[in-house]
Every structure is written in C-alpha cells, then in structure tokens.
Design a protein around this motif. Structure first.
Motif, PDB file in Angstrom:
ATOM      1  N   CYS A  37      -8.433   2.251   4.393  1.00 49.81           N
ATOM      2  CA  CYS A  37      -7.929   1.238   5.324  1.00 49.81           C
ATOM      3  C   CYS A  37      -8.792  -0.014   5.319  1.00 49.81           C
ATOM      4  O   CYS A  37      -8.316  -1.115   5.042  1.00 49.81           O
ATOM      5  CB  CYS A  37      -7.862   1.843   6.723  1.00 49.81           C
ATOM      6  N   TRP A  38     -10.092   0.146   5.607  1.00 48.65           N
ATOM      7  CA  TRP A  38     -10.921  -1.061   5.718  1.00 48.65           C
ATOM      8  C   TRP A  38     -11.075  -1.780   4.386  1.00 48.65           C
ATOM      9  O   TRP A  38     -11.140  -3.019   4.342  1.00 48.65           O
ATOM     10  CB  TRP A  38     -12.265  -0.762   6.359  1.00 48.65           C
ATOM     11  N   SER A  39     -11.134  -1.017   3.280  1.00 49.47           N
ATOM     12  CA  SER A  39     -11.298  -1.677   1.984  1.00 49.47           C
ATOM     13  C   SER A  39     -10.057  -2.477   1.599  1.00 49.47           C
ATOM     14  O   SER A  39     -10.159  -3.537   0.962  1.00 49.47           O
ATOM     15  CB  SER A  39     -11.651  -0.657   0.900  1.00 49.47           C
ATOM     16  N   TRP A  40      -8.876  -1.986   1.978  1.00 49.52           N
ATOM     17  CA  TRP A  40      -7.647  -2.741   1.729  1.00 49.52           C
ATOM     18  C   TRP A  40      -7.621  -4.013   2.578  1.00 49.52           C
ATOM     19  O   TRP A  40      -7.260  -5.092   2.090  1.00 49.52           O
ATOM     20  CB  TRP A  40      -6.441  -1.878   2.020  1.00 49.52           C
ATOM     21  N   LEU A  41      -8.034  -3.905   3.816  1.00 42.74           N
ATOM     22  CA  LEU A  41      -8.022  -5.059   4.708  1.00 42.74           C
ATOM     23  C   LEU A  41      -9.072  -6.094   4.325  1.00 42.74           C
ATOM     24  O   LEU A  41      -8.959  -7.271   4.702  1.00 42.74           O
ATOM     25  CB  LEU A  41      -8.252  -4.604   6.149  1.00 42.74           C
ATOM     26  N   ALA A  42     -10.118  -5.654   3.614  1.00 42.54           N
ATOM     27  CA  ALA A  42     -11.161  -6.575   3.169  1.00 42.54           C
ATOM     28  C   ALA A  42     -10.863  -7.159   1.794  1.00 42.54           C
ATOM     29  O   ALA A  42     -11.636  -7.980   1.290  1.00 42.54           O
ATOM     30  CB  ALA A  42     -12.511  -5.850   3.145  1.00 42.54           C
ATOM     31  N   ASN A  43      -9.755  -6.757   1.192  1.00 48.92           N
ATOM     32  CA  ASN A  43      -9.373  -7.191  -0.147  1.00 48.92           C
ATOM     33  C   ASN A  43      -8.553  -8.480  -0.041  1.00 48.92           C
ATOM     34  O   ASN A  43      -7.520  -8.513   0.633  1.00 48.92           O
ATOM     35  CB  ASN A  43      -8.556  -6.085  -0.818  1.00 48.92           C
ATOM     36  N   SER A  44      -8.984  -9.526  -0.715  1.00 40.97           N
ATOM     37  CA  SER A  44      -8.293 -10.815  -0.599  1.00 40.97           C
ATOM     38  C   SER A  44      -6.848 -10.741  -1.067  1.00 40.97           C
ATOM     39  O   SER A  44      -5.984 -11.479  -0.577  1.00 40.97           O
ATOM     40  CB  SER A  44      -9.041 -11.883  -1.405  1.00 40.97           C
ATOM     41  N   GLN A 100       0.839  -1.195   0.000  1.00 42.48           N
ATOM     42  CA  GLN A 100       0.000   0.000   0.000  1.00 42.48           C
ATOM     43  C   GLN A 100       0.874   1.245   0.000  1.00 42.48           C
ATOM     44  O   GLN A 100       1.853   1.334   0.729  1.00 42.48           O
ATOM     45  CB  GLN A 100      -0.920   0.008   1.218  1.00 42.48           C
ATOM     46  N   ASP A 101       0.486   2.220  -0.828  1.00 42.02           N
ATOM     47  CA  ASP A 101       1.232   3.463  -0.975  1.00 42.02           C
ATOM     48  C   ASP A 101       1.306   4.243   0.335  1.00 42.02           C
ATOM     49  O   ASP A 101       0.313   4.329   1.068  1.00 42.02           O
ATOM     50  CB  ASP A 101       0.531   4.358  -2.007  1.00 42.02           C
ATOM     51  N   VAL A 160      -3.787  -9.118   4.356  1.00 44.59           N
ATOM     52  CA  VAL A 160      -3.782  -8.584   5.720  1.00 44.59           C
ATOM     53  C   VAL A 160      -5.216  -8.279   6.148  1.00 44.59           C
ATOM     54  O   VAL A 160      -6.121  -8.192   5.317  1.00 44.59           O
ATOM     55  CB  VAL A 160      -2.928  -7.293   5.831  1.00 44.59           C
ATOM     56  N   SER A 161      -5.400  -8.102   7.448  1.00 44.57           N
ATOM     57  CA  SER A 161      -6.722  -7.790   7.979  1.00 44.57           C
ATOM     58  C   SER A 161      -6.574  -7.251   9.386  1.00 44.57           C
ATOM     59  O   SER A 161      -5.467  -7.150   9.926  1.00 44.57           O
ATOM     60  CB  SER A 161      -7.635  -9.026   7.974  1.00 44.57           C
TER      61      SER A 161
END
Length: 529
Positions: free
Chosen positions: A210-217, A56-57, A221-222
């Motif tokens: 943040c949450w959309s990245w953590l919900a991305n397979s 992530q940038d 990460v989560s």
C-alpha cells in the motif's frame, strides 16, 4: 515435473490448518512461509479484493492471490480460477504452486527458510525496491519471528534472517511524530483551504504494498497516513497541510445526511486528511491494534485542525464515493472507532449517529477477546440488562462488562482463521472430555424470558454435536440446546426461549464432546421473548 507429480496425489483437505499442511506436503513450500504470507496479506481471512487504487491488482482468498496471477496459478495447481478465488484449500495450494515454481527456477534449498526470501519478495507484487525489502524483512519474516496460529496449528517463533537486501529507514516528519516518513510526490497545495474531514480507507492489500504504491510517482495517488495490520507502525506520506490524492469525489451532502450542503462541489481531497489501512473491504474484522492506532492518528488530526469527532466528519471512503468504492467495508467497527478517537483525545461518551459513517459494521472494538468483568458469582452487582436485545461478543472490548461479558480459560485461544465470524473474531478450543466451558455472563434486573441465539463459524473440523446450557446465578439449569457447528455458520441460530431470574446468569458452551474437533465460542444474542 516434480511439482505436478506431488499434486497428482493431493488428498482432500478441510479446516484452516489442514490447507497449509497439505500445501507443504504437496509442493515443498514450508508451511511457515505460507502462514506468514497469509498473515501479512489477509490476516488469514478469505477476502475478495476490490479496486482501491487504479492500476493496482485486486487480490483473492486467504493468500491474497493477485488477479494477474490466477491463470498461471490455475495451470500449475489444476484448480480453475473461480475455485481458487472461493475455496481456501484451493487458494493456499495455488499460491504454494506459484512459490514452488519460482523456487524450482531459482534452485534454492527449500528446507532453508531464509532462502525463500526472494520468492516472498516476488509474491508481494511490489515494484518499488524499498517496499519489497520491507515486505520481506518487517512483514513476512517479522510474522515468522512472532509465530502464526490457525486453528489446529501454531507455528513456533523463528529467527531466520532473509537472504535479501535489508531495507533502509528514514526519519519522522510533521503531523504525528511517531510515524515513519516516506514522502510521496503525489500531492499539491490546499490553496488555503482547511481540513474539515478525515476519510477512512482500506488499502485492498498489504501494508508495504500500500504505502509503496502511494509513494510511487507513476501511481498518481497518495494518502496522508497508512496504518499497518496490527497498528504497530504508521507511514506518513504527505504533510497534513498539503493535499493528498486519496479520494476521487467532490462533496455532496446527499451522501452525508444533508449536512453542510453549502460546500457541495468542493473536492474532498482539498478539505480532508486520508488514512489508509492495510487490509480489505471484504474482511469481516480488523485488528484491535490497527483500530486503536488509527484512532490515535485520527484524534491528532482532529485536534490539529479542529475537526469535530462525529460520524459526519470522520467518514468512510465508500460513503462519499459510493458509485465505485465501499471501503472500509461492513467489518469496520464505526461506533467503537469513534469512541476510541474520543478517548484518545481525552473525552468520552458515545459517538452519536455512527450508522451514517459509510458502510457501518458491528459496533464492537476489534481484536482478540479477553476475559474481563466480574466473576459472575451470585453476589456480583452491576448494571442490569434492560429489556432490549443485546449481544455478548467474544471480544470483551465490545461488551459492557458491567452488564455482560465472556469468560474463557487459557485453554481457549482467539482466532480469525475462518471467515464469517461475528465482529472481530472468536474463541476456539479442542473438543475433549473436560469441564472447561466458554461462559457468556449477563445481569438482568428482573425475571425475563429471552430468545437465545448463538453465532459461530462452521466447518468440517467443528463438532457435529456440542451443547449450550443456560444457568441462573444459583447454578440451576434453565435450558439447553445441542447444535451442529459443522453447519449454520455466519448466522444467528436459535437455541431456545429460556427464562432467567433476576441477577447474574450465563449461557455456557461446553467443549465436552467427541475429541478431534474445534469448538467455537463467538457470540450469543439475547432478545426478550
């Protein structure tokens, strides 16, 4: 070509508000859009991003400009990359040039705030569509609906409906029932292990990002929870009974005051719940609402799993993974946070050895200050200040208001626009010929000499000459100092060694000086001579 022509006549700007004014004048991007993005991305704080999630940038400056866009922004704005990272004026202008270039390509009506929504979505850097939609509707246009203020300017509340597909909402889930449930595929079983720790993280970005990245397979990460910038919403991504992937470290008691060394080598993901917070490790303060809501979430975790509320079991990510992480950073108010967790759980008392919990910052509660405490009259009684050094913060949540507090009128407003403030922010008011001081009150049990110091954020829009005056409870002056708030920011500045009698005394900051500047009331420290 039109954008380059506008930039060619760009004037020099100073001050938080002027950067946004100049960017609008030179690029055509509405100041309201720029302010709302800055509010969502960084809380209008100058940040220097760090990696929290691999791939992530990282972000820079008050606009949270992504590293991958710096070169393009540099070419468009004419500023070099390092200047864009370090200078708020350059950072705002660079972000505005990006948005303006996208708007030119889309041929939108730039005077229509609703039409900027697709550019706002692109600016988010979020790949997942639901995350982009929530970033646009609930965060940036939500900020527009509330209004955003920086020193010298307050944007009016707007009701513009974004020209962008609306988001969908899903139901609550287990754990804390008031959260928004957005399941992440990135988890596995705890294999029978229990929860023994709560890990505090900083997202290094916006809430939706943040949450959309953590919900991305594909992210790998989560986290169990993500708290938004003001605590008004919490996302739950993983059930507490499952193992989220939020820390890349195994337990090592040498990083936790040699506590519980028998579990050395155990994966921290297996025995912890992770709470992410929208924001940055480098930011100097956290919103009061975010701190309070996080404390409620943490309280629930401790109650459901029997986790002790202390600085050995509620810890920062950087404490247990110090080789490449430092979140939540030195601005996280550990002492106050642990006390608020205790309060949320119905208990009280100090939080113990708070300094061991990761990168500890100032101990006050976050958020804007408020006037509280007694009136400061000579008849007041209260807990006398001892011979110890103490700080009267601009945030009364961080003060023992029975012994010391700040008092300001409604003409002062709270701000976090300029970096380098003490604890959670400061009070600001325009200079003018009026008797309307910020008063730092304190009660001492005996006559005592104090070394008096003041903290402020500096800038060219600060008064070059402003006066602090020490008064006793009978309104007799005990000392004064005239300072230049254009310099000396981000540090303690000695005002003098003043002797105060027993009783309620005060250090008063006057804003009666040459007009056209902004007086800063941040914090006063008194240390016995």
């Amino acid at each position: 070509m039109m954008l380059l022509a506008l930039l060619a006549c760009a004037p020099e700007t100073t001050g938080p508000a002027n950067a946004f004014v100049a960017a609008e004048a030179q690029t055509g991007v509405p100041m309201e859009i720029l302010l709302a993005i800055a509010k969502v991305e960084t809380g209008v704080q100058a940040v220097e991003g760090a990696e929290e999630f691999p791939g992530q940038d990282v972000s820079y400056g008050v606009m949270g400009l992504r590293a991958s866009r710096l070169e393009t922004a540099s070419k468009l704005s004419g500023y070099d990359v390092e200047t864009i990272k370090r200078s708020s004026d350059a950072n705002v202008m660079a972000a505005a040039t990006l948005l303006a270039a996208w708007a030119d390509a889309a041929a939108i009506d730039t005077n229509n705030l609703s039409a900027w929504a697709p550019m706002v979505a692109d600016y988010s850097g979020i790949d997942e569509q639901e995350g982009r939609r929530e970033y646009v509707w609930y965060e940036v246009y939500g900020a527009l609906a509330k209004g955003v203020d920086v020193e010298g300017y307050r944007s009016d509340a707007r009701s513009d409906t974004p020209d962008y597909p609306p988001p969908a909402r899903t139901s609550s889930r287990t754990g804390d029932g008031s959260t928004v449930w957005t399941p992440s595929p990135n988890y596995n079983s705890r294999s029978g292990a229990g929860v023994d720790y709560v890990i505090i993280h900083a997202c290094e970005g916006s809430y939706s990002g943040c949450w959309s990245w953590l919900a991305n397979s594909s992210s790998g990460v989560s986290s169990h929870y993500v708290v938004n910038t003001d605590g008004s919403e919490v996302r739950q991504l993983v059930d507490e009974d499952s193992r989220a992937w939020h820390i890349s470290a195994s337990y090592d008691c040498k990083y936790n005051s040699s506590k519980e060394c028998g579990i050395n080598g155990t994966s921290m993901n297996t025995i912890s719940v992770g709470i992410e917070h929208a924001g940055y490790t480098s930011q100097t303060s956290w919103d009061a609402g975010l701190i309070a809501r996080s404390a409620e979430i943490a309280c629930g975790v401790t109650q459901r799993h029997g986790v002790p509320i202390d600085s050995y079991h509620l810890v920062g990510h950087g404490q247990l993974q110090p080789w490449n992480r430092s979140d939540p950073g030195t601005g996280w108010p550990w002492t106050s946070y642990l006390d608020q967790v205790r309060t949320a759980c119905g208990s009280s008392g100090s939080s113990g050895s708070s300094g061991s919990s990761g990168s500890s910052g100032s101990s006050g509660s976050s958020g804007s200050s408020g006037s509280s405490g007694s009136s400061g009259s000579s008849g007041s009684s209260g807990t006398s200040v001892t011979a110890s050094s103490f700080v009267i913060d601009s945030n009364n949540s961080a003060n023992d208001t029975s012994a010391y507090y700040i008092d300001v009128s409604d003409e002062w407003w709270s701000s976090t626009s300029a970096s380098g403030y003490y604890n959670t922010g400061y009070w600001v008011a325009p200079t003018e010929s009026v008797s309307d001081p910020a008063s730092f009150y304190f009660n001492t049990d005996t006559s005592r000499c104090y070394n008096v110091e003041a903290w402020w954020t500096s800038g060219s829009d600060r008064p070059p000459s402003v006066t602090f005056v020490g008064w006793d409870q009978n309104d007799a002056e005990v000392g004064r100092a005239t300072v230049n708030q254009q310099t000396g920011g981000k540090q303690w500045n000695k005002l003098g060694s003043w002797t105060f009698p027993a009783g309620w005394n005060r250090v008063m900051l006057s804003r009666w000086t040459t007009s056209g500047y902004y007086t800063i009331a941040d914090a006063v420290r008194l240390t016995p001579c």
